[in-house]
Scaffold this motif. Sequence first.
Motif, mmCIF file in Angstrom:
data_model
loop_
_atom_site.group_PDB
_atom_site.id
_atom_site.type_symbol
_atom_site.label_atom_id
_atom_site.label_comp_id
_atom_site.label_asym_id
_atom_site.label_seq_id
_atom_site.Cartn_x
_atom_site.Cartn_y
_atom_site.Cartn_z
ATOM 1 N N PHE A 35 0.848 -1.191 0.000
ATOM 2 C CA PHE A 35 0.000 0.000 0.000
ATOM 3 C C PHE A 35 0.881 1.238 0.000
ATOM 4 O O PHE A 35 1.861 1.329 0.746
ATOM 5 C CB PHE A 35 -0.941 0.017 1.204
ATOM 6 N N LEU A 36 0.526 2.185 -0.853
ATOM 7 C CA LEU A 36 1.298 3.415 -1.012
ATOM 8 C C LEU A 36 0.609 4.610 -0.376
ATOM 9 O O LEU A 36 1.274 5.544 0.059
ATOM 10 C CB LEU A 36 1.509 3.697 -2.500
ATOM 11 N N ALA A 37 -0.716 4.603 -0.360
ATOM 12 C CA ALA A 37 -1.497 5.694 0.217
ATOM 13 C C ALA A 37 -2.911 5.175 0.464
ATOM 14 O O ALA A 37 -3.384 4.270 -0.219
ATOM 15 C CB ALA A 37 -1.544 6.898 -0.720
ATOM 16 N N SER A 38 -3.577 5.784 1.450
ATOM 17 C CA SER A 38 -4.965 5.428 1.731
ATOM 18 C C SER A 38 -5.607 6.569 2.493
ATOM 19 O O SER A 38 -4.911 7.372 3.125
ATOM 20 C CB SER A 38 -5.062 4.125 2.531
ATOM 21 N N GLY A 39 -6.915 6.633 2.415
ATOM 22 C CA GLY A 39 -7.627 7.664 3.168
ATOM 23 C C GLY A 39 -9.102 7.663 2.845
ATOM 24 O O GLY A 39 -9.563 6.945 1.957
ATOM 25 N N ALA A 40 -9.819 8.494 3.594
ATOM 26 C CA ALA A 40 -11.267 8.596 3.437
ATOM 27 C C ALA A 40 -11.626 9.464 2.230
ATOM 28 O O ALA A 40 -10.908 10.412 1.901
ATOM 29 C CB ALA A 40 -11.885 9.197 4.696
ATOM 30 N N GLN A 41 -12.721 9.123 1.593
ATOM 31 C CA GLN A 41 -13.273 9.988 0.558
ATOM 32 C C GLN A 41 -13.903 11.208 1.222
ATOM 33 O O GLN A 41 -14.275 11.174 2.391
ATOM 34 C CB GLN A 41 -14.349 9.252 -0.242
ATOM 35 N N VAL A 42 -14.013 12.282 0.464
ATOM 36 C CA VAL A 42 -14.669 13.497 0.938
ATOM 37 C C VAL A 42 -15.801 13.803 -0.030
ATOM 38 O O VAL A 42 -15.536 14.014 -1.220
ATOM 39 C CB VAL A 42 -13.676 14.678 0.994
ATOM 40 N N PRO A 43 -17.060 13.736 0.431
ATOM 41 C CA PRO A 43 -17.504 13.422 1.791
ATOM 42 C C PRO A 43 -17.226 11.955 2.137
ATOM 43 O O PRO A 43 -16.947 11.134 1.270
ATOM 44 C CB PRO A 43 -19.001 13.714 1.764
ATOM 45 N N ARG A 44 -17.354 11.636 3.408
ATOM 46 C CA ARG A 44 -16.956 10.325 3.934
ATOM 47 C C ARG A 44 -17.979 9.241 3.599
ATOM 48 O O ARG A 44 -18.753 8.794 4.433
ATOM 49 C CB ARG A 44 -16.754 10.444 5.446
ATOM 50 N N GLY A 46 -16.730 6.468 1.846
ATOM 51 C CA GLY A 46 -15.881 5.321 1.567
ATOM 52 C C GLY A 46 -14.432 5.732 1.674
ATOM 53 O O GLY A 46 -14.107 6.724 2.329
ATOM 54 N N GLY A 47 -13.561 4.986 1.003
ATOM 55 C CA GLY A 47 -12.139 5.269 1.065
ATOM 56 C C GLY A 47 -11.457 4.954 -0.244
ATOM 57 O O GLY A 47 -12.055 4.375 -1.152
ATOM 58 N N ILE A 48 -10.182 5.335 -0.318
ATOM 59 C CA ILE A 48 -9.348 5.084 -1.486
ATOM 60 C C ILE A 48 -8.038 4.485 -1.000
ATOM 61 O O ILE A 48 -7.479 4.922 0.011
ATOM 62 C CB ILE A 48 -9.038 6.385 -2.259
ATOM 63 N N ILE A 49 -7.541 3.499 -1.738
ATOM 64 C CA ILE A 49 -6.241 2.892 -1.452
ATOM 65 C C ILE A 49 -5.465 2.834 -2.757
ATOM 66 O O ILE A 49 -6.022 2.450 -3.795
ATOM 67 C CB ILE A 49 -6.397 1.454 -0.899
ATOM 68 N N LEU A 50 -4.187 3.195 -2.712
ATOM 69 C CA LEU A 50 -3.272 2.993 -3.835
ATOM 70 C C LEU A 50 -2.356 1.843 -3.470
ATOM 71 O O LEU A 50 -1.772 1.830 -2.373
ATOM 72 C CB LEU A 50 -2.443 4.243 -4.103
ATOM 73 N N ALA A 51 -2.213 0.872 -4.378
ATOM 74 C CA ALA A 51 -1.393 -0.305 -4.114
ATOM 75 C C ALA A 51 -0.528 -0.621 -5.328
ATOM 76 O O ALA A 51 -0.920 -0.346 -6.469
ATOM 77 C CB ALA A 51 -2.288 -1.503 -3.783
ATOM 78 N N ALA A 52 0.632 -1.206 -5.076
ATOM 79 C CA ALA A 52 1.528 -1.602 -6.164
ATOM 80 C C ALA A 52 2.427 -2.728 -5.675
ATOM 81 O O ALA A 52 2.524 -2.995 -4.477
ATOM 82 C CB ALA A 52 2.368 -0.411 -6.615
ATOM 83 N N GLY A 53 3.084 -3.382 -6.645
ATOM 84 C CA GLY A 53 4.061 -4.405 -6.297
ATOM 85 C C GLY A 53 3.496 -5.790 -6.086
ATOM 86 O O GLY A 53 4.147 -6.631 -5.465
ATOM 87 N N LEU A 54 2.291 -6.026 -6.590
ATOM 88 C CA LEU A 54 1.693 -7.351 -6.462
ATOM 89 C C LEU A 54 0.746 -7.576 -7.628
ATOM 90 O O LEU A 54 0.368 -6.642 -8.336
ATOM 91 C CB LEU A 54 0.961 -7.510 -5.131
ATOM 92 N N GLU A 55 0.386 -8.822 -7.838
ATOM 93 C CA GLU A 55 -0.567 -9.183 -8.896
ATOM 94 C C GLU A 55 -1.984 -9.066 -8.351
ATOM 95 O O GLU A 55 -2.210 -9.159 -7.144
ATOM 96 C CB GLU A 55 -0.297 -10.608 -9.388
ATOM 97 N N ARG A 56 -2.940 -8.922 -9.259
ATOM 98 C CA ARG A 56 -4.327 -8.736 -8.858
ATOM 99 C C ARG A 56 -4.853 -9.851 -7.953
ATOM 100 O O ARG A 56 -5.539 -9.561 -6.965
ATOM 101 C CB ARG A 56 -5.223 -8.534 -10.081
ATOM 102 N N PRO A 57 -4.593 -11.133 -8.253
ATOM 103 C CA PRO A 57 -5.106 -12.178 -7.345
ATOM 104 C C PRO A 57 -4.606 -12.017 -5.908
ATOM 105 O O PRO A 57 -5.360 -12.240 -4.962
ATOM 106 C CB PRO A 57 -4.617 -13.482 -7.980
ATOM 107 N N GLU A 58 -3.346 -11.625 -5.739
ATOM 108 C CA GLU A 58 -2.829 -11.419 -4.383
ATOM 109 C C GLU A 58 -3.508 -10.221 -3.726
ATOM 110 O O GLU A 58 -3.850 -10.264 -2.538
ATOM 111 C CB GLU A 58 -1.317 -11.206 -4.394
ATOM 112 N N LEU A 59 -3.718 -9.147 -4.506
ATOM 113 C CA LEU A 59 -4.422 -7.979 -3.970
ATOM 114 C C LEU A 59 -5.822 -8.378 -3.514
ATOM 115 O O LEU A 59 -6.259 -8.016 -2.411
ATOM 116 C CB LEU A 59 -4.502 -6.867 -5.006
ATOM 117 N N GLU A 60 -6.535 -9.123 -4.336
ATOM 118 C CA GLU A 60 -7.887 -9.550 -3.977
ATOM 119 C C GLU A 60 -7.878 -10.395 -2.707
ATOM 120 O O GLU A 60 -8.764 -10.262 -1.859
ATOM 121 C CB GLU A 60 -8.526 -10.284 -5.144
ATOM 122 N N ALA A 61 -6.868 -11.260 -2.560
ATOM 123 C CA ALA A 61 -6.765 -12.085 -1.348
ATOM 124 C C ALA A 61 -6.523 -11.209 -0.121
ATOM 125 O O ALA A 61 -7.104 -11.446 0.947
ATOM 126 C CB ALA A 61 -5.646 -13.110 -1.512
#
Length: 95
Positions: A35-44, A46-61
């Motif tokens: 994970f590179l960054a994360s935080g709440a949406q405005v307005p609140r 939900g949220g947002i996460i930035l991720a890198a360095g892995l394949e989609r199946p691992e991210l989903e897991a």
Amino acid sequence: MFVITLSYLVAIDRIDEAMDAHREWLDGQYEDGVFLASGAQVPRTGGIILAAGLERPELEARLALDPFRQKGLAAYTIVEFEPRKVAPGLERLQS
């Protein structure tokens, strides 16, 4: 690289009840370097996460282990993209 959007499915008080567990889970993802960054949406809503360095199946897991998902509190949308241009200092994000 991935942009993950969380959309809350329940009232914010239920989200707040699970927030400590969610943050603990986030901490583990940062410790693993995915994970590179994360935080709440405005307005609140939900949220947002930035991720890198892995394949989609691992991210989903990994996302399946988020307490928000395990308790049915949030829905997740995953968008994968390849950064072609980045700001100085962010070159590691390019594939």
